[in-house]
Each structure stands twice: as structure tokens, then as C-alpha cells.
Design an enzyme around this catalytic site. Sequence first.
Site, short mmCIF file in Angstrom:
data_model
loop_
_atom_site.label_atom_id
_atom_site.label_comp_id
_atom_site.label_asym_id
_atom_site.label_seq_id
_atom_site.Cartn_x
_atom_site.Cartn_y
_atom_site.Cartn_z
N THR A 79 5.77 -1.23 2.35
CA THR A 79 7.14 -0.87 1.97
C THR A 79 7.15 -0.18 0.61
OG1 THR A 79 7.90 -2.78 3.22
CG2 THR A 79 9.49 -1.77 1.72
N LYS A 108 10.21 -12.92 -19.02
CA LYS A 108 10.84 -13.45 -20.24
C LYS A 108 12.13 -14.17 -19.91
CE LYS A 108 9.18 -9.47 -22.92
NZ LYS A 108 9.65 -8.27 -23.64
C1 NCD Z 1 7.03 -7.52 6.46
C2 NCD Z 1 7.90 -8.19 5.41
O1 NCD Z 1 7.64 -8.07 4.20
O2 NCD Z 1 8.88 -8.80 5.83
N1 NCD Z 1 6.12 -6.60 5.94
C3 NCD Z 1 6.54 -5.30 5.79
O3 NCD Z 1 7.47 -5.00 5.06
N2 NCD Z 1 5.92 -4.36 6.52
C4 NCD Z 1 6.39 -8.49 7.38
C5 NCD Z 1 5.52 -9.59 6.82
O4 NCD Z 1 5.32 -9.71 5.62
O5 NCD Z 1 4.99 -10.34 7.65
#
Ligand code: NCD
Length: 332
Positions: A79, A108
Site C-alpha cells: 500500500t 514524543k
Molecule cells: C492487507 C492489510 O494491510 O490489511 N495488506 C495490504 O494492504 N495489501 C492485508 C494483510 O495485512 O493481511
Amino acid sequence: MGIDRPGKFDFIALKGDPIQASNFYGQDILSVSQFTRESLAYIFSVAEEMREMVQGMGATDLLTGYVLACLFYEPSTRTSSSFIAAMERLGGGVIPITQGVQYSSVSKGESLPDTIRTLEQYADAIVLRHPQVGAAKVAADYAHVPIINAGDGTGEHPTQALLDLFTIREELGKIDGLRVAMVGDLKYGRTVHSLTRLLSMYDVEIFLVSPEILRLPLDQANDLRDKGIRVRETYHVADVISTVDVLYVTRVQKERFADLSQYEEVRDFYEITPDLMKQAKERMIIMHPLPRVGEIHYAVDDDPRAAYFRQMRNGMYIRMALLAEVLGKARQ
Ligand code: NCD
């Protein structure tokens, strides 16, 4: 929240039939419930143009002069990197607080509202990932620039759901009429929560496949049924593998368990293997938001039906489309 910046460049002229454009200029992206089938079709058409642009030119100057802040209070690879890549390929700049907020003033004791009010002095939009459900909404209440929810605890992950739905459409050519199985941690998985909500806008059948303790929260399952979606629940992938068009596999979310012995009980509940895939339809896809921790064997990766790497690339195109949209540059 409104932002008011004069347009600088003309860029995307939609091809083909005009699609009712969405109006996300200056808006926060907090939940999939903000979208309609029409606005989704529009965002997908912009994402397709972004892909063409990247394949042809790599980058453009659409968002030159704009800055995006990426504020991540939880770990991320896809992401965060795809938002950064999206902004940079559109010519914009990024403030990346993605390697751990311990290096920011959060350590902090700075509050979320103050951190947001700081970043909006420098950035035109803020991407936020936070462990608390509703954190993105809190941030949006304080911010004067668009807040994009990149995951709020076990709540929602709307941009992931958009890229997931876009992937289904790209891979299978349609959404209506499909049978989709959501597999794994349906209780804590925010990607599941957002994607099932989004799918309920279409004529789909949903199979919920999870261990008992990780079932989709009852209110969410009821919401699906109230919308007329046929929902069936089972514990076993073997029950559904031969009929589904999409097998959406998820990781058991270890970090959300209060009692780790419960996690140990369910951590290896599902394993998608080449053998299991022999029972699947020839035309279907396996998806996963990733990271995976054993739910899909590496040997499955060479199967053309394994769409999870293509899925993550689509994330960049969708996020390019969203950034252009909320900053008012997707349509002139
Ligand atoms: C997911 C999340 O962060 O919810 N990952 C992502 O954004 N591709 C899924 C996960 O962490 O399992």
C-alpha cells in the site's frame, strides 16, 4: 473537505462512451460506501488510462507541484510503495512517513489530530494507515485536505477493495454473475470487510470460508443478505473450489488476536496447493491482498490463475486514478 487549486494541465480525455464521472475532487476516501457502480466504472476507466500511460511513457507531469503525505502507523509494503509510486509517476512529490512513526513526533506523544494538522501544512492530500477503527474519519474531521484511508484497524481498506474489484473485472471481464469465495480471516481482515461491501453492489454470490472463530461479523453478513446477496458459509475450501470464479485468500491477522493461543489454533487452517487447484475451474482466479504467510503454496504461483502479483500492480493504477481524482486532475 474542499481544496481549491487552479488546474494546470489538461490530461485525460475519456475514450469511448462517456461514463458518468464521479466527483471525488477534494473529497476524503474513507469507506467503500462512498462509491456507486457508476463512480466505480469511472475510476476503473481512469485506472485503465493510467496503465496505458505507464506502459507507454512511465510517468507524466499531471500532478507536478502537488505533494502527498503518507502516514503509516502500521507496517506496509504494497500500500505504501504503490501510493508513493503512483504519486511519483504522476509527477508529484511524497512525504513518506512509512518506515515507522517512531521516527516522527508521534513518539514524543503527538496526537493524531496534531500530526494531521501538521502534515496538511505541507501536503495536498494525506494517506493514513492506523490501528484504530475510525481513525481515518477522525483525521478527516480535522484535515482541510483529502484523507485517504489506507486501512483503519479491522475496519476498512477501501483503496485495496477498489484494486481488488478492478482486478476481478480485468481478469474475468465482468463482476455481475460471479461466484466469489472469501477465505481465511473474515473477522479481522479489513480487506474482506471492504471488498464484500463493494461486491454487494453487484449481482454476485458470496461464499464465506473461515474457521468458526474467524467468521465474518454477523452484522456484515446480515448486511449482505439484506442487499439480496446469496451468502453461504462453510469451513472448507474443498466445498467451494470447483464452483467459484474468484478465490480471495487472506492471512490470519495475528496482530489482532488478544489471545495468541487462539491464533495458533487457526494459523494453518488453509493451504492452497497445486493439488487443490486441480479441482478449480479452468477460468477462475486466485487473489490475495498479501502478505501471505503460508496460505498459498509458492508452487501455485506459476498457475496462470494465480492473479495476486497482477493484482498488486493494479494497485498502483487504481491509486494513480484516485490521486488524480481527489486532486481534481482526472477530468478537466
Ligand atoms: C492487507 C492489510 O494491510 O490489511 N495488506 C495490504 O494492504 N495489501 C492485508 C494483510 O495485512 O493481511
